[in-house]
Design an enzyme around this catalytic site. Structure first.
Site, PDB file in Angstrom:
ATOM      1  N   LYS A  40      -5.771   2.376   0.843  1.00  0.00           N
ATOM      2  CA  LYS A  40      -5.603   2.105   2.273  1.00  0.00           C
ATOM      3  C   LYS A  40      -4.569   3.067   2.843  1.00  0.00           C
ATOM      4  O   LYS A  40      -3.549   3.322   2.209  1.00  0.00           O
ATOM      5  CB  LYS A  40      -5.168   0.654   2.501  1.00  0.00           C
ATOM      6  CG  LYS A  40      -4.934   0.312   3.979  1.00  0.00           C
ATOM      7  CD  LYS A  40      -4.894  -1.170   4.249  1.00  0.00           C
ATOM      8  CE  LYS A  40      -3.569  -1.826   4.007  1.00  0.00           C
ATOM      9  NZ  LYS A  40      -2.451  -1.280   4.811  1.00  0.00           N
ATOM     10  N   GLU A  60      -4.152  -4.700  12.703  1.00  0.00           N
ATOM     11  CA  GLU A  60      -2.938  -5.535  12.672  1.00  0.00           C
ATOM     12  C   GLU A  60      -2.340  -5.677  14.066  1.00  0.00           C
ATOM     13  O   GLU A  60      -2.119  -4.686  14.773  1.00  0.00           O
ATOM     14  CB  GLU A  60      -1.916  -4.904  11.713  1.00  0.00           C
ATOM     15  CG  GLU A  60      -0.605  -5.678  11.651  1.00  0.00           C
ATOM     16  CD  GLU A  60       0.267  -5.340  10.449  1.00  0.00           C
ATOM     17  OE1 GLU A  60      -0.163  -4.558   9.574  1.00  0.00           O
ATOM     18  OE2 GLU A  60       1.383  -5.877  10.383  1.00  0.00           O
ATOM     19  N   GLU A  75      -2.732   4.354   6.824  1.00  0.00           N
ATOM     20  CA  GLU A  75      -2.474   3.920   8.197  1.00  0.00           C
ATOM     21  C   GLU A  75      -2.653   5.065   9.188  1.00  0.00           C
ATOM     22  O   GLU A  75      -2.004   6.108   9.042  1.00  0.00           O
ATOM     23  CB  GLU A  75      -1.034   3.391   8.318  1.00  0.00           C
ATOM     24  CG  GLU A  75      -0.762   2.188   7.438  1.00  0.00           C
ATOM     25  CD  GLU A  75       0.651   1.634   7.603  1.00  0.00           C
ATOM     26  OE1 GLU A  75       1.419   2.148   8.452  1.00  0.00           O
ATOM     27  OE2 GLU A  75       0.973   0.681   6.878  1.00  0.00           O
ATOM     28  N   ASP A 133       2.102  -2.020   0.724  1.00  0.00           N
ATOM     29  CA  ASP A 133       3.461  -1.469   0.690  1.00  0.00           C
ATOM     30  C   ASP A 133       4.432  -2.448   1.352  1.00  0.00           C
ATOM     31  O   ASP A 133       5.644  -2.190   1.413  1.00  0.00           O
ATOM     32  CB  ASP A 133       3.529  -0.068   1.304  1.00  0.00           C
ATOM     33  CG  ASP A 133       3.102  -0.025   2.764  1.00  0.00           C
ATOM     34  OD1 ASP A 133       2.679  -1.065   3.299  1.00  0.00           O
ATOM     35  OD2 ASP A 133       3.195   1.064   3.367  1.00  0.00           O
ATOM     36  N   SER A 134       3.916  -3.609   1.801  1.00  0.00           N
ATOM     37  CA  SER A 134       4.784  -4.723   2.203  1.00  0.00           C
ATOM     38  C   SER A 134       5.667  -5.148   1.042  1.00  0.00           C
ATOM     39  O   SER A 134       6.611  -5.916   1.217  1.00  0.00           O
ATOM     40  CB  SER A 134       3.941  -5.907   2.689  1.00  0.00           C
ATOM     41  OG  SER A 134       2.950  -6.238   1.731  1.00  0.00           O
TER      42      SER A 134
HETATM   43  O1  KIV Z   1       1.323  -3.761   3.278  1.00  0.00           O
HETATM   44  C1  KIV Z   1       0.657  -4.758   3.567  1.00  0.00           C
HETATM   45  O2  KIV Z   1       0.795  -5.844   3.008  1.00  0.00           O
HETATM   46  C2  KIV Z   1      -0.339  -4.611   4.624  1.00  0.00           C
HETATM   47  C3  KIV Z   1      -0.927  -5.863   5.197  1.00  0.00           C
HETATM   48  C4  KIV Z   1       0.066  -6.526   6.044  1.00  0.00           C
HETATM   49  C5  KIV Z   1      -2.204  -5.622   5.882  1.00  0.00           C
HETATM   50  O3  KIV Z   1      -0.634  -3.527   5.028  1.00  0.00           O
END
Ligand code: KIV
Length: 263
Positions: free
Chosen positions: A112, A181, A114, A45-46
Site C-alpha cells: 500500500k 481515509e 499513499e 505504518d500506524s
Molecule cells: O497505517 C495504517 O494503519 C493505515 C490505516 C489507517 C488505513 O494506513
C-alpha cells in the site's frame, strides 16, 4: 497463500457483500484477526503510533515494516496480507521497486502507498512486475505535515473532484484496492460506486465496499481516537469476541453509523 485473495474481494464487491480489514503487527494478533474472519490484514505504518509511540508515521522505516510483515506472515493467516510502504520508501522508481520487493519477500501479498496521480507510473511499474498495489487517498497520514494536522479531506467541491480524479487514475494505472481515509461519506460512496476495484473506508462512512480500523483503536486501547472509531471491547469479554463483533458489525451494516461519518 491464504484463503482470501484479491479475486475474493473483487467477487465480494460485485455481490455487494462487505469485507473487513484490520491492522496487525505481530503473529499472535494476526492469527486472532484471521480467525475472527477478516478477509484482509494491513501491516500499517500506524505501527509508528500504536507500537512505537510516535505521534505520526513519518519515523517508520523499511526495516520496521519488513520486521512486522515477517511477524504477521508467520501467524498462519487466511487473510490477504497488505503491507504499507512507509514515508519516503517510494519517492523514486528505484526505491519503489526495491522496497516493494522487500515487503513481498517478507510475506506481503500486496503493498500500500499513499497518494494519487503522481503515483500512476509507480503503480503500473509495480503491477507489471508482479506486485499488486493498494492505493490510499483522502487523509494520507504520511503527508500530515503538508496538511497541517489530521483533517477531513474532500470537503470542498474542488477537493472532492480532485480525489475522484485521483481514484480513477490509480485504478487505470492498475491498483487492485483503494483505501479512502477521512472523507465525507457521500464522496466515498460516490467513488465506491464509480470504481470497479474495491474501496476500503476508514472514517469514510458506510457506502464503501469494506472497512478498515487500526486494531488498537477498535479494542479501545488508544489514548486518543477519532470520531469514526467504535470501541468493540465494550460489551465483550475477550479480544477474540471484540474482533468478531467488528467483523459482524461491518458485514451487517451496523458499523459505521452516521455518528462515525463526516458529511
Ligand atoms: O497505517 C495504517 O494503519 C493505515 C490505516 C489507517 C488505513 O494506513
Amino acid at each position: 497463500m491464504g484463503k482470501f485473495t484479491i479475486s475474493t474481494l473483487d467477487k465480494m464487491k460485485a455481490s455487494g457483500e462487505k469485507f473487513v480489514c484490520i491492522t496487525a503487527y505481530d503473529a499472535t494478533f494476526a492469527r486472532l484477526v484471521s480467525e475472527a474472519g477478516a478477509e484482509s490484514i494491513l501491516v500499517g505504518d500506524s505501527l509508528g503510533n500504536v507500537i512505537q509511540g510516535h505521534d505520526n508515521t513519518v519515523p517508520v522505516t523499511m526495516d520496521h515494516m519488513v520486521y512486522h510483515t515477517e511477524c504477521v506472515a508467520r501467524g498462519g493467516i487466511d487473510s490477504l496480507l497488505i503491507s504499507d510502504l512507509p514515508f519516503m520508501a517510494y519517492g523514486t522508481p528505484e526505491d519503489t521497486l526495491h522496497n516493494a520487493a522487500r515487503l513481498m519477500r517478507a510475506g506481503a501479498q500486496m503493498v500500500k502507498l499513499e497518494g494519487g496521480t503522481w503515483l500512476s507510473d509507480s503503480i503500473s511499474m509495480l503491477v507489471e512486475r508482479g506486485i499488486p498495489v493498494c492505493a490510499h487517498l483522502g487523509l494520507t497520514p504520511q503527508s500530515v505535515n503538508v496538511f497541517g494536522g489530521y483533517r477531513v479531506q474532500g470537503r470542498t467541491p474542488k477537493e472532492a473532484k480532485s480525489i475522484l480524479a485521483d481514484a480513477v487514475e490509480i485504478q487505470d494505472a492498475g491498483a487492485s484496492l483503494l483505501v479512502l481515509e477521512c472523507v465525507p461519506a457521500p464522496l466515498a460512496a460516490d467513488i465506491s460506486r464509480k470504481l470497479d476495484i474495491p474501496v476500503i473506508g476508514i472514517g469514510a462512512g458506510p457506502g464503501t465496499d469494506a472497512q478498515v480500523l487500526v486494531m488498537h483503536d477498535l479494542l479501545g486501547l488508544s489514548a486518543h481516537t477519532a470520531r469514526f472509531v467504535q470501541n468493540f471491547m465494550q460489551g465483550h469479554d475477550s479480544i477474540q469476541d471484540a474482533l468478531r463483533a467488528f467483523v459482524e458489525a461491518v458485514k451487517s451494516g451496523e458499523y459505521p453509523r452516521d455518528e462515525h461519518s463526516y458529511q
